[in-house]
Write an enzyme that holds these catalytic residues in place. Sequence first.
Site, PDB file in Angstrom:
ATOM      1  N   SER A   1     -39.533 -10.825   5.129  1.00  0.00           N
ATOM      2  CA  SER A   1     -39.175  -9.736   6.051  1.00  0.00           C
ATOM      3  C   SER A   1     -40.370  -9.321   6.906  1.00  0.00           C
ATOM      4  CB  SER A   1     -38.676  -8.516   5.275  1.00  0.00           C
ATOM      5  OG  SER A   1     -37.522  -8.813   4.540  1.00  0.00           O
TER       6      SER A   1
HETATM    7  N1  SAH Z   1     -37.687  -9.215  -0.077  1.00  0.00           N
HETATM    8  C1  SAH Z   1     -37.917 -10.518   0.525  1.00  0.00           C
HETATM    9  C2  SAH Z   1     -36.945 -10.768   1.665  1.00  0.00           C
HETATM   10  C3  SAH Z   1     -36.392 -12.141   1.602  1.00  0.00           C
HETATM   11  S1  SAH Z   1     -35.000 -12.473   2.594  1.00  0.00           S
HETATM   12  C4  SAH Z   1     -39.366 -10.704   0.936  1.00  0.00           C
HETATM   13  O1  SAH Z   1     -40.152  -9.761   0.828  1.00  0.00           O
HETATM   14  O2  SAH Z   1     -39.744 -11.806   1.306  1.00  0.00           O
HETATM   15  C5  SAH Z   1     -33.665 -12.064   1.515  1.00  0.00           C
HETATM   16  C6  SAH Z   1     -33.557 -12.804   0.217  1.00  0.00           C
HETATM   17  O3  SAH Z   1     -32.337 -12.382  -0.412  1.00  0.00           O
HETATM   18  C7  SAH Z   1     -33.459 -14.324   0.318  1.00  0.00           C
HETATM   19  O4  SAH Z   1     -34.473 -14.911  -0.440  1.00  0.00           O
HETATM   20  C8  SAH Z   1     -32.078 -14.647  -0.244  1.00  0.00           C
HETATM   21  O5  SAH Z   1     -32.024 -15.866  -0.970  1.00  0.00           O
HETATM   22  C9  SAH Z   1     -31.821 -13.460  -1.146  1.00  0.00           C
HETATM   23  N2  SAH Z   1     -30.420 -13.201  -1.471  1.00  0.00           N
HETATM   24  C10 SAH Z   1     -29.325 -13.293  -0.666  1.00  0.00           C
HETATM   25  N3  SAH Z   1     -28.199 -12.977  -1.353  1.00  0.00           N
HETATM   26  C11 SAH Z   1     -28.596 -12.660  -2.614  1.00  0.00           C
HETATM   27  C12 SAH Z   1     -27.893 -12.281  -3.794  1.00  0.00           C
HETATM   28  N4  SAH Z   1     -26.554 -12.155  -3.830  1.00  0.00           N
HETATM   29  N5  SAH Z   1     -28.609 -12.055  -4.916  1.00  0.00           N
HETATM   30  C13 SAH Z   1     -29.975 -12.188  -4.925  1.00  0.00           C
HETATM   31  N6  SAH Z   1     -30.678 -12.566  -3.843  1.00  0.00           N
HETATM   32  C14 SAH Z   1     -30.008 -12.802  -2.698  1.00  0.00           C
END
Ligand code: SAH
Length: 213
Positions: free
Chosen positions: A64
């Site tokens: 993000s």
């Molecule tokens: N907090 C992260 C943001 C990553 S983007 C950071 O600091 O880098 C969002 C993430 O949510 C992705 O890695 C994706 O695989 C995950 N995601 C999407 N749907 C999800 C679900 N149902 N359960 C757990 N993770 C999920």
Amino acid sequence: MTDSYIFKGLRKRLVEILKSKGISDEKVLNAILKIPRHIFMGKGFEKHAYKDSAFPIASNQTISQPYTVAFQTSLLDLKKTDKVLEVGTGSGYQAAVLSEIGVKLFTIERQRELYLSSKIILKNLGYSPYSYYGDGYKGLPTYAPFDKILITAGAKKIPEKLLEQLKIGGVMVAPIGERSSQDMLRITKIDDLKFKKENFGKFVFVPMLKGKN
Ligand code: SAH
């Protein structure tokens, strides 16, 4: 990969940028100043780490944007005693910010590759949140209820099971809406049936998907 004075200088500049965009929570700004974001990026992409922008990581996901991490974290209004659930560990950077603030963190990721890599990076930096590989739509009922829940992927609707896993008086921050853009919602649980909803405007996240990969 190590930290350096150059990276530290770039982080100072990033913190100034975030302040100029309205972030004022000192706990959040201090965490961003301290955490080496470049270590969460793929090799060779370190130079992009301290720009205020999202960036691709493995499994077709993104780390993000620093502003988004800071904004979501500020909305949670954290106390060190909070038990927090993060949905979407991804790179692990947001989990590092939450850990640095000192909360008791549970984080869940549906992409096995990211679950594994984030766990190693966090451990090497001295953070040890409880990491889980699974579907965040289901939450972590064994460890519920949580004071705060943070969703870092865009969901079409507010996940019901996560509302159930929130304490009375607890707060959930989640981007909710269509695939193209979502509303940043802060939902406060007044009682089991009553919720206060506040809208903090449009953001774009990768989608929250069901099941695991
Ligand atoms: N907090 C992260 C943001 C990553 S983007 C950071 O600091 O880098 C969002 C993430 O949510 C992705 O890695 C994706 O695989 C995950 N995601 C999407 N749907 C999800 C679900 N149902 N359960 C757990 N993770 C999920």
